[in-house]
Design an enzyme around this catalytic site. Structure first.
Site, PDB file in Angstrom:
ATOM      1  N   ARG A   1     -13.365 -13.574  10.046  1.00  0.00           N
ATOM      2  CA  ARG A   1     -13.783 -12.370  10.784  1.00  0.00           C
ATOM      3  C   ARG A   1     -13.553 -12.571  12.290  1.00  0.00           C
ATOM      4  O   ARG A   1     -13.161 -11.633  12.994  1.00  0.00           O
ATOM      5  CB  ARG A   1     -15.266 -12.065  10.541  1.00  0.00           C
ATOM      6  CG  ARG A   1     -15.604 -11.672   9.120  1.00  0.00           C
ATOM      7  CD  ARG A   1     -15.430 -10.227   8.786  1.00  0.00           C
ATOM      8  NE  ARG A   1     -16.289  -9.306   9.489  1.00  0.00           N
ATOM      9  CZ  ARG A   1     -16.340  -8.000   9.201  1.00  0.00           C
ATOM     10  NH1 ARG A   1     -15.603  -7.496   8.210  1.00  0.00           N
ATOM     11  NH2 ARG A   1     -17.117  -7.192   9.868  1.00  0.00           N
TER      12      ARG A   1
ATOM     13  N   ASN B   1      -6.370  -0.550  11.471  1.00  0.00           N
ATOM     14  CA  ASN B   1      -6.809  -1.830  12.057  1.00  0.00           C
ATOM     15  C   ASN B   1      -6.276  -3.071  11.337  1.00  0.00           C
ATOM     16  O   ASN B   1      -6.840  -4.155  11.437  1.00  0.00           O
ATOM     17  CB  ASN B   1      -8.330  -1.849  12.233  1.00  0.00           C
ATOM     18  CG  ASN B   1      -9.082  -1.783  10.913  1.00  0.00           C
ATOM     19  OD1 ASN B   1      -8.476  -1.730   9.849  1.00  0.00           O
ATOM     20  ND2 ASN B   1     -10.399  -1.800  10.994  1.00  0.00           N
TER      21      ASN B   1
ATOM     22  N   GLU C   1     -15.255  -9.671  -3.766  1.00  0.00           N
ATOM     23  CA  GLU C   1     -13.957  -9.075  -3.452  1.00  0.00           C
ATOM     24  C   GLU C   1     -12.805  -9.925  -3.991  1.00  0.00           C
ATOM     25  O   GLU C   1     -11.816  -9.375  -4.482  1.00  0.00           O
ATOM     26  CB  GLU C   1     -13.833  -8.882  -1.935  1.00  0.00           C
ATOM     27  CG  GLU C   1     -14.823  -7.838  -1.414  1.00  0.00           C
ATOM     28  CD  GLU C   1     -14.818  -7.694   0.101  1.00  0.00           C
ATOM     29  OE1 GLU C   1     -14.067  -8.427   0.786  1.00  0.00           O
ATOM     30  OE2 GLU C   1     -15.566  -6.840   0.607  1.00  0.00           O
TER      31      GLU C   1
ATOM     32  N   THR D   1     -14.240  -4.352  14.319  1.00  0.00           N
ATOM     33  CA  THR D   1     -13.754  -3.252  13.478  1.00  0.00           C
ATOM     34  C   THR D   1     -12.845  -2.306  14.267  1.00  0.00           C
ATOM     35  O   THR D   1     -11.797  -1.881  13.769  1.00  0.00           O
ATOM     36  CB  THR D   1     -14.956  -2.486  12.876  1.00  0.00           C
ATOM     37  OG1 THR D   1     -15.723  -3.407  12.104  1.00  0.00           O
ATOM     38  CG2 THR D   1     -14.502  -1.334  11.981  1.00  0.00           C
TER      39      THR D   1
ATOM     40  N   ARG E   1      -6.729  -7.868  15.580  1.00  0.00           N
ATOM     41  CA  ARG E   1      -6.867  -6.446  15.915  1.00  0.00           C
ATOM     42  C   ARG E   1      -6.717  -6.213  17.417  1.00  0.00           C
ATOM     43  O   ARG E   1      -6.169  -5.188  17.836  1.00  0.00           O
ATOM     44  CB  ARG E   1      -8.211  -5.915  15.404  1.00  0.00           C
ATOM     45  CG  ARG E   1      -8.249  -5.763  13.876  1.00  0.00           C
ATOM     46  CD  ARG E   1      -9.658  -5.464  13.389  1.00  0.00           C
ATOM     47  NE  ARG E   1      -9.726  -5.184  11.954  1.00  0.00           N
ATOM     48  CZ  ARG E   1     -10.849  -5.141  11.257  1.00  0.00           C
ATOM     49  NH1 ARG E   1     -12.014  -5.375  11.856  1.00  0.00           N
ATOM     50  NH2 ARG E   1     -10.829  -4.872   9.963  1.00  0.00           N
TER      51      ARG E   1
ATOM     52  N   HIS F   1      -8.134  -6.667   6.598  1.00  0.00           N
ATOM     53  CA  HIS F   1      -9.510  -6.703   6.084  1.00  0.00           C
ATOM     54  C   HIS F   1      -9.952  -8.143   5.911  1.00  0.00           C
ATOM     55  O   HIS F   1      -9.165  -8.990   5.511  1.00  0.00           O
ATOM     56  CB  HIS F   1      -9.578  -6.011   4.710  1.00  0.00           C
ATOM     57  CG  HIS F   1     -10.883  -6.266   3.996  1.00  0.00           C
ATOM     58  ND1 HIS F   1     -12.014  -5.538   4.249  1.00  0.00           N
ATOM     59  CD2 HIS F   1     -11.245  -7.214   3.074  1.00  0.00           C
ATOM     60  CE1 HIS F   1     -13.010  -6.003   3.497  1.00  0.00           C
ATOM     61  NE2 HIS F   1     -12.571  -7.023   2.772  1.00  0.00           N
TER      62      HIS F   1
ATOM     63  N   PHE G   1     -15.254   9.052   6.997  1.00  0.00           N
ATOM     64  CA  PHE G   1     -13.909   8.462   7.010  1.00  0.00           C
ATOM     65  C   PHE G   1     -13.470   7.939   5.638  1.00  0.00           C
ATOM     66  O   PHE G   1     -12.363   7.406   5.509  1.00  0.00           O
ATOM     67  CB  PHE G   1     -13.828   7.326   8.055  1.00  0.00           C
ATOM     68  CG  PHE G   1     -14.793   6.185   7.835  1.00  0.00           C
ATOM     69  CD1 PHE G   1     -14.490   5.147   6.966  1.00  0.00           C
ATOM     70  CD2 PHE G   1     -16.013   6.144   8.505  1.00  0.00           C
ATOM     71  CE1 PHE G   1     -15.367   4.094   6.756  1.00  0.00           C
ATOM     72  CE2 PHE G   1     -16.910   5.087   8.304  1.00  0.00           C
ATOM     73  CZ  PHE G   1     -16.583   4.061   7.433  1.00  0.00           C
TER      74      PHE G   1
HETATM   75  P1  IDP Z   1     -14.535  -3.970   8.770  1.00  0.00           P
HETATM   76  O1  IDP Z   1     -13.168  -3.770   8.150  1.00  0.00           O
HETATM   77  O2  IDP Z   1     -14.428  -4.492  10.176  1.00  0.00           O
HETATM   78  O3  IDP Z   1     -15.477  -4.776   7.893  1.00  0.00           O
HETATM   79  P2  IDP Z   1     -16.108  -1.631   7.981  1.00  0.00           P
HETATM   80  O4  IDP Z   1     -17.200  -1.035   8.817  1.00  0.00           O
HETATM   81  O5  IDP Z   1     -16.495  -2.377   6.753  1.00  0.00           O
HETATM   82  O6  IDP Z   1     -15.188  -2.517   8.937  1.00  0.00           O
HETATM   83  O7  IDP Z   1     -15.130  -0.439   7.583  1.00  0.00           O
HETATM   84  C1  IDP Z   1     -14.122  -0.627   6.613  1.00  0.00           C
HETATM   85  C2  IDP Z   1     -12.846  -0.024   7.099  1.00  0.00           C
HETATM   86  O8  IDP Z   1     -13.009   1.406   7.170  1.00  0.00           O
HETATM   87  C3  IDP Z   1     -12.420  -0.414   8.513  1.00  0.00           C
HETATM   88  O9  IDP Z   1     -11.734  -1.647   8.552  1.00  0.00           O
HETATM   89  C4  IDP Z   1     -11.517   0.751   8.881  1.00  0.00           C
HETATM   90  O10 IDP Z   1     -10.227   0.619   8.273  1.00  0.00           O
HETATM   91  C5  IDP Z   1     -12.235   1.922   8.235  1.00  0.00           C
HETATM   92  N1  IDP Z   1     -13.155   2.587   9.159  1.00  0.00           N
HETATM   93  C6  IDP Z   1     -14.387   2.180   9.525  1.00  0.00           C
HETATM   94  N2  IDP Z   1     -14.940   3.042  10.380  1.00  0.00           N
HETATM   95  C7  IDP Z   1     -14.026   4.043  10.552  1.00  0.00           C
HETATM   96  C8  IDP Z   1     -14.007   5.245  11.322  1.00  0.00           C
HETATM   97  O11 IDP Z   1     -14.949   5.573  12.047  1.00  0.00           O
HETATM   98  N3  IDP Z   1     -12.875   6.001  11.226  1.00  0.00           N
HETATM   99  C9  IDP Z   1     -11.807   5.673  10.450  1.00  0.00           C
HETATM  100  N4  IDP Z   1     -11.796   4.542   9.708  1.00  0.00           N
HETATM  101  C10 IDP Z   1     -12.883   3.739   9.762  1.00  0.00           C
HETATM  102 MG    MG Z   2     -16.306  -4.314   6.057  1.00  0.00          MG
END
Ligand code: IDP
Ligand code: MG
Length: 152
Positions: free
Chosen positions: A85, A112, A126, A91, A102, A115, A57
């Site tokens: 969080r 979503n 960050e 997520t 979310r 961040h 992704f």
């Molecule tokens: P987080 O934002 O909840 O910390 P992470 O696993 O760090 O989640 O992933 C970063 C961002 O990548 C997510 O917020 C989302 O926008 C995107 N993302 C994560 N997994 C997927 C996926 O399976 N498909 C599409 N986008 C994804």
């Molecule tokens: Mg993350």
């Protein structure tokens, strides 16, 4: 005090949800120490999401975050990372409980809305990636003693 980076992502800005999202963090008691409206460059997106390089992704994620302006916010507070969080939710929005950002406003992981840093170390890194020192403010609110038992 602990810091976390919040990004109100392009979908949330486009959908007019910025105020609603900021309101939730303010109501929680987190203190805004930096905030700006900006476009994320590909270079900054790739740095911010470096832990996801190589995942299927990744390309879509970089396209998403660079597609339209965002609002970035540095928040400060006791347990700021974990509190933010919890306010954001899981997520995957469809797994995220009602009452979270979310869970209330999203359906798909690729849209979503927001961040939040995932650890204290990520929060520091960050915030440093998105803000210069002069864009961050050390200030106190008159309400701090009503939110923090030991304000600093
Ligand atoms: P987080 O934002 O909840 O910390 P992470 O696993 O760090 O989640 O992933 C970063 C961002 O990548 C997510 O917020 C989302 O926008 C995107 N993302 C994560 N997994 C997927 C996926 O399976 N498909 C599409 N986008 C994804
Ligand atoms: Mg993350």
């Amino acid at each position: 005090m602990e810091r976390t980076l919040i990004i109100i992502k392009p979908d949330a800005v486009q959908r007019g949800l910025s105020g609603e999202i900021i309101k939730r963090f303010e109501q929680r008691g987190l203190r805004i120490v930096g905030m700006k409206f900006m476009s994320v460059s590909r270079a900054l997106a790739e740095k911010h999401y470096e832990e996801h390089v190589g995942k299927p992704f990744f390309e879509g994620l970089v396209n998403y975050i660079t597609s339209s302006p965002v609002i970035v916010i540095a928040l400060e507070g006791t347990n700021a990372v974990e509190a933010a969080r919890a306010t954001i939710g899981k997520t995957k929005p469809f797994e995220s409980p009602a009452g979270t950002i979310r869970g209330d406003f999203g359906l798909e992981v690729g849209r979503n809305l927001v961040h939040g840093s995932d650890s204290v170390a990520s929060g520091e890194r960050e915030v440093g990636n998105f803000f210069t020192e002069s864009e961050l403010f050390s200030w106190k609110r008159n309400t701090d003693p009503w939110i923090f038992e030991n304000p600093s």
